[in-house]
Design a protein around this motif. Sequence first.
Motif, PDB file in Angstrom:
ATOM      1  N   PHE A  62     -19.837 -22.233 -28.193  1.00  0.00           N
ATOM      2  CA  PHE A  62     -19.792 -20.799 -27.929  1.00  0.00           C
ATOM      3  C   PHE A  62     -19.723 -20.094 -29.271  1.00  0.00           C
ATOM      4  O   PHE A  62     -18.903 -20.446 -30.132  1.00  0.00           O
ATOM      5  CB  PHE A  62     -18.565 -20.415 -27.088  1.00  0.00           C
ATOM      6  N   ASP A  63     -20.594 -19.126 -29.469  1.00  0.00           N
ATOM      7  CA  ASP A  63     -20.579 -18.305 -30.680  1.00  0.00           C
ATOM      8  C   ASP A  63     -21.338 -17.034 -30.356  1.00  0.00           C
ATOM      9  O   ASP A  63     -22.453 -17.099 -29.850  1.00  0.00           O
ATOM     10  CB  ASP A  63     -21.257 -19.068 -31.848  1.00  0.00           C
ATOM     11  N   PRO A  64     -20.741 -15.847 -30.630  1.00  0.00           N
ATOM     12  CA  PRO A  64     -21.481 -14.602 -30.357  1.00  0.00           C
ATOM     13  C   PRO A  64     -22.772 -14.512 -31.179  1.00  0.00           C
ATOM     14  O   PRO A  64     -23.687 -13.790 -30.794  1.00  0.00           O
ATOM     15  CB  PRO A  64     -20.500 -13.495 -30.749  1.00  0.00           C
ATOM     16  N   ASN A 112      -7.424 -27.575 -33.976  1.00  0.00           N
ATOM     17  CA  ASN A 112      -7.535 -26.314 -34.724  1.00  0.00           C
ATOM     18  C   ASN A 112      -7.389 -26.584 -36.215  1.00  0.00           C
ATOM     19  O   ASN A 112      -6.299 -26.888 -36.697  1.00  0.00           O
ATOM     20  CB  ASN A 112      -6.478 -25.300 -34.264  1.00  0.00           C
ATOM     21  N   THR A 113      -8.518 -26.503 -36.922  1.00  0.00           N
ATOM     22  CA  THR A 113      -8.476 -26.591 -38.393  1.00  0.00           C
ATOM     23  C   THR A 113      -8.906 -25.249 -38.983  1.00  0.00           C
ATOM     24  O   THR A 113      -9.274 -25.173 -40.146  1.00  0.00           O
ATOM     25  CB  THR A 113      -9.416 -27.704 -38.925  1.00  0.00           C
ATOM     26  N   SER A 114      -8.850 -24.184 -38.154  1.00  0.00           N
ATOM     27  CA  SER A 114      -9.377 -22.896 -38.610  1.00  0.00           C
ATOM     28  C   SER A 114      -8.263 -21.980 -39.115  1.00  0.00           C
ATOM     29  O   SER A 114      -8.025 -21.913 -40.320  1.00  0.00           O
ATOM     30  CB  SER A 114     -10.174 -22.260 -37.477  1.00  0.00           C
ATOM     31  N   ARG A 115      -7.571 -21.319 -38.202  1.00  0.00           N
ATOM     32  CA  ARG A 115      -6.415 -20.504 -38.570  1.00  0.00           C
ATOM     33  C   ARG A 115      -5.403 -20.607 -37.431  1.00  0.00           C
ATOM     34  O   ARG A 115      -5.766 -20.551 -36.254  1.00  0.00           O
ATOM     35  CB  ARG A 115      -6.803 -19.036 -38.789  1.00  0.00           C
ATOM     36  N   LEU A 170      -3.645 -30.308 -35.294  1.00  0.00           N
ATOM     37  CA  LEU A 170      -3.583 -29.039 -36.038  1.00  0.00           C
ATOM     38  C   LEU A 170      -3.592 -29.289 -37.535  1.00  0.00           C
ATOM     39  O   LEU A 170      -2.868 -30.160 -38.031  1.00  0.00           O
ATOM     40  CB  LEU A 170      -2.275 -28.295 -35.718  1.00  0.00           C
ATOM     41  N   ASP A 171      -4.372 -28.500 -38.246  1.00  0.00           N
ATOM     42  CA  ASP A 171      -4.246 -28.460 -39.700  1.00  0.00           C
ATOM     43  C   ASP A 171      -3.671 -27.117 -40.129  1.00  0.00           C
ATOM     44  O   ASP A 171      -3.388 -26.904 -41.303  1.00  0.00           O
ATOM     45  CB  ASP A 171      -5.623 -28.669 -40.363  1.00  0.00           C
ATOM     46  N   VAL A 172      -3.533 -26.219 -39.152  1.00  0.00           N
ATOM     47  CA  VAL A 172      -3.049 -24.861 -39.423  1.00  0.00           C
ATOM     48  C   VAL A 172      -2.047 -24.498 -38.335  1.00  0.00           C
ATOM     49  O   VAL A 172      -2.107 -25.035 -37.230  1.00  0.00           O
ATOM     50  CB  VAL A 172      -4.235 -23.857 -39.421  1.00  0.00           C
ATOM     51  N   ALA A 196      -7.233 -29.657 -44.824  1.00  0.00           N
ATOM     52  CA  ALA A 196      -8.622 -29.999 -44.476  1.00  0.00           C
ATOM     53  C   ALA A 196      -9.575 -29.735 -45.635  1.00  0.00           C
ATOM     54  O   ALA A 196     -10.518 -30.484 -45.867  1.00  0.00           O
ATOM     55  CB  ALA A 196      -9.054 -29.221 -43.238  1.00  0.00           C
ATOM     56  N   PHE A 197      -9.285 -28.675 -46.404  1.00  0.00           N
ATOM     57  CA  PHE A 197     -10.185 -28.312 -47.518  1.00  0.00           C
ATOM     58  C   PHE A 197      -9.999 -29.208 -48.731  1.00  0.00           C
ATOM     59  O   PHE A 197     -10.817 -29.181 -49.653  1.00  0.00           O
ATOM     60  CB  PHE A 197      -9.890 -26.855 -47.968  1.00  0.00           C
ATOM     61  N   PHE A 198      -8.924 -30.007 -48.739  1.00  0.00           N
ATOM     62  CA  PHE A 198      -8.385 -30.551 -49.986  1.00  0.00           C
ATOM     63  C   PHE A 198      -9.142 -31.790 -50.480  1.00  0.00           C
ATOM     64  O   PHE A 198      -8.713 -32.931 -50.301  1.00  0.00           O
ATOM     65  CB  PHE A 198      -6.900 -30.852 -49.766  1.00  0.00           C
ATOM     66  N   GLY A 245     -20.536 -21.642 -37.284  1.00  0.00           N
ATOM     67  CA  GLY A 245     -20.938 -21.202 -38.624  1.00  0.00           C
ATOM     68  C   GLY A 245     -21.070 -22.429 -39.507  1.00  0.00           C
ATOM     69  O   GLY A 245     -21.487 -23.506 -39.066  1.00  0.00           O
ATOM     70  N   ARG A 246     -20.662 -22.284 -40.767  1.00  0.00           N
ATOM     71  CA  ARG A 246     -20.861 -23.378 -41.732  1.00  0.00           C
ATOM     72  C   ARG A 246     -20.166 -24.665 -41.285  1.00  0.00           C
ATOM     73  O   ARG A 246     -20.752 -25.743 -41.331  1.00  0.00           O
ATOM     74  CB  ARG A 246     -20.315 -22.959 -43.099  1.00  0.00           C
ATOM     75  N   ILE A 247     -18.902 -24.544 -40.875  1.00  0.00           N
ATOM     76  CA  ILE A 247     -18.134 -25.752 -40.536  1.00  0.00           C
ATOM     77  C   ILE A 247     -18.528 -26.277 -39.150  1.00  0.00           C
ATOM     78  O   ILE A 247     -18.799 -27.474 -38.984  1.00  0.00           O
ATOM     79  CB  ILE A 247     -16.613 -25.466 -40.627  1.00  0.00           C
ATOM     80  N   GLY A 248     -18.578 -25.369 -38.170  1.00  0.00           N
ATOM     81  CA  GLY A 248     -18.907 -25.793 -36.805  1.00  0.00           C
ATOM     82  C   GLY A 248     -20.253 -26.504 -36.746  1.00  0.00           C
ATOM     83  O   GLY A 248     -20.420 -27.485 -36.006  1.00  0.00           O
TER      84      GLY A 248
END
Length: 335
Positions: free
Chosen positions: A173-175, A231-234, A257-259, A297-299, A153-156
């Motif tokens: 990989f993305d559906p 993993n910077t997602s959730r 990891l950021d999450v 990561a968002f900061f 998506g936007r980040i990937g």
Amino acid sequence: MKVAVFSSKPFDRAFLEEHNSSYGHKLVFFEERLTEQSSTLAIGFSAVCIFVNDQLNSKVLMELSENGTSLIALRSAGFNNVDIVTAGELGLTVVRVPEYSSYAVAEHTVALIMALNRRVCRAHSRVREGNFSLEGLLGFELHGSTIGIVGTGRIGKIIAKILNGFGCVLLAFDPSPNSECGSFGVKYVSLDELYSKSDVITLHCPLMPRTHHMISAEAISRIKTGVMLINTSRGALIDTTAVIEALKSGKIGYLGLDVYEEEADVFFEDLSNQIIQDDVLARLLTFPNVIITGHQAFFTRNALENIAKTTLANITDFEKGQPCANEINAEIMMR
Ligand code: NAD
């Protein structure tokens, strides 16, 4: 509107207050997270404004609804911490900030990959101690390495663009494949092929029931030995206990990891004078090949400005009864 702003830090307050001069909402800031324990703080507020670690389960949502709250304004893109189905049933409107920091998160992801690979944190501490040995600092070239991007998506998509510049081989990989990714050399493959061929796997899909613990012991058995996992997602995309076993055996060679799945009680706070009570997190912190950042990561300045402006505009749209493009509901979740 009268808005209770939960989980607010001085930086949230500074950016929201600066931009609120153009909107005129009555913002009241609470440092507390919005949870079952703190939900009474929202009494008398027609809107609550929340961040990633506030927990709006059905009980909290029912209390909010009974006490007159009608709008939940997320200051984040992810909305896994709100029971969207119950919110819809109760007639609560939920709005979010779908895009505020895609470049910030993508750039931080690349920073984690680079720091892990070239052992930047270890080298920095070592050199400061007067130790200039290179033992244990051996890296590999990203140029020619295979990177598996889960979720484009936007980040990937931005990760793909950046790593294309490094000369990486990009698998994804993305559906719902992203048509823009072809121009960055991305080849869409099955999750199995991505797991078995990637030197680096980076996660950029949302946390949903079907992605919860997608990196399980079984998935880890299918990845390349020595893989770098980012993993910077959730946090809960990863079964942390399984990942610790894989770090111990060497199956996973690096972890960034950021999450973290149990981050809510730890991240965003200074706990440096306390004993960490979370044994899983404490174990993770002992590995020399693990880097953890505390959901930063968002900061960036850019992101905080975007969050403040979009959040205030979302609240104004709701107040004026205008359709809000950033509304999230069960139907959108299913797409
Ligand atoms: P996005 O919605 O633009 O993209 C997510 C992509 O994941 C979509 O293309 C979707 O099709 C894909 N996807 C859905 N299910 C999938 C699955 N099972 N396997 C693979 N891909 C799947 O979201 P985004 O803006 O790119 O953000 C990605 C995630 O990053 C968010 O969900 C959020 O949790 C996280 N995030 C983290 C931070 C941070 O500070 N660490 C900041 C913002 C966002």
